[in-house]
Design a protein around this motif. Structure first.
Motif: not given
Ligand code: OMP
Length: 219
Positions: A25-27, A34-37, A73-75, A125-134, A156-158
């Motif tokens: 389950t994503l944010k 799949y999930f990238f940690n 933190y992850k960045g 940073d690590d990953v973009i899903t919705a772009g909130t963190a960026i 980029d989860r696209q």
């Molecule tokens: P957005 O802020 O929605 O772009 O999502 C980025 C954050 O989602 C990351 O900083 C993680 O906390 C988390 N995430 C992962 O780390 N890996 C994934 O594969 C997917 C997510 C996620 O929850 O979308």
């Protein structure tokens, strides 16, 4: 897929168990196969190899910048490892990061490291899903007087932010809104191509394709 930073990174992520297949389950609340940690790049050797992939992706894109910023933190370890990799390659770059809780004592504030004022800042940073963190990181840079120059992420989860309304990816939306390049070491498309060439990943690839059909962006 050529043996460049994309396939090197995907192989490394699988080896480190940072890229997993299953039910997550994503944010955003979406359920993903799949999930990238990025937290599982948890040794000096893994981080050094990962930083080499970032530096190659940045170099291939050609984005101009003069400071690295790692959002908490992850960045933080990611930007630090990339800074060390650049130093190893002969370019000593200033580095800054933030803390999530403001400190009232000692040096105070939320920013640590090199001053960002007037500098062209590359976010690592690590990953973009919705772009909130960026978006949060862009606000921090602006408030510190820095000039955002671009964003580099590992994956980029696209994903389309709202697949029912628009199929524009979150990364593309951030890029358009802020006029910034978003560079990724690898994308879901790269992962699909990589999985296509790997007999062990046939079932996982089917699930990735179904997920992309539901939530994927056009870009
Ligand atoms: P957005 O802020 O929605 O772009 O999502 C980025 C954050 O989602 C990351 O900083 C993680 O906390 C988390 N995430 C992962 O780390 N890996 C994934 O594969 C997917 C997510 C996620 O929850 O979308």
């Amino acid at each position: 897929m050529p043996h460049d930073h994309r396939s090197r990174f995907l192989q490394l992520a699988l080896r480190a168990d940072a890229l997993r297949f299953g039910d997550f389950t994503l944010k955003s609340g979406r359920r993903s196969p799949y999930f990238f940690n990025a937290g599982l790049f948890n040794s000096g050797a893994l981080l050094a190899e990962l930083a080499g992939c970032y530096a190659d992706a940045i170099g291939a894109h050609g984005v101009g910048f003069d400071l690295l910023f790692g959002p908490a933190y992850k960045g933080i370890p990611l930007a630090t490892a990339v800074a060390c990799e650049y130093a190893r390659r002969g370019r000593d770059l200033p580095l800054a990061f933030n803390r999530k809780e403001a400190k009232a004592h000692g040096e105070g504030g939320t920013l640590i490291g090199a001053p960002m004022a007037g500098k062209r800042v590359l976010i690592v940073d690590d990953v973009i899903t919705a772009g909130t963190a960026i978006r949060e990181a862009l606000t921090i840079i602006r408030d510190a007087g820095g000039i955002a120059a671009g964003i580099v992420i590992a994956l980029d989860r696209q994903e389309a932010v709202a697949p029912d309304v628009s199929r524009r990816s979150a990364a593309q939306t951030v890029a358009d809104e802020h006029g910034l390049p978003v560079v990724s070491v690898a994308s879901l498309a790269d992962l699909l191509e990589f999985a296509g060439g790997n007999a062990d990943l046939v079932a996982q690839r089917e699930r990735l394709l179904a997920y992309r059909a539901a939530y994927g962006s056009e870009t």
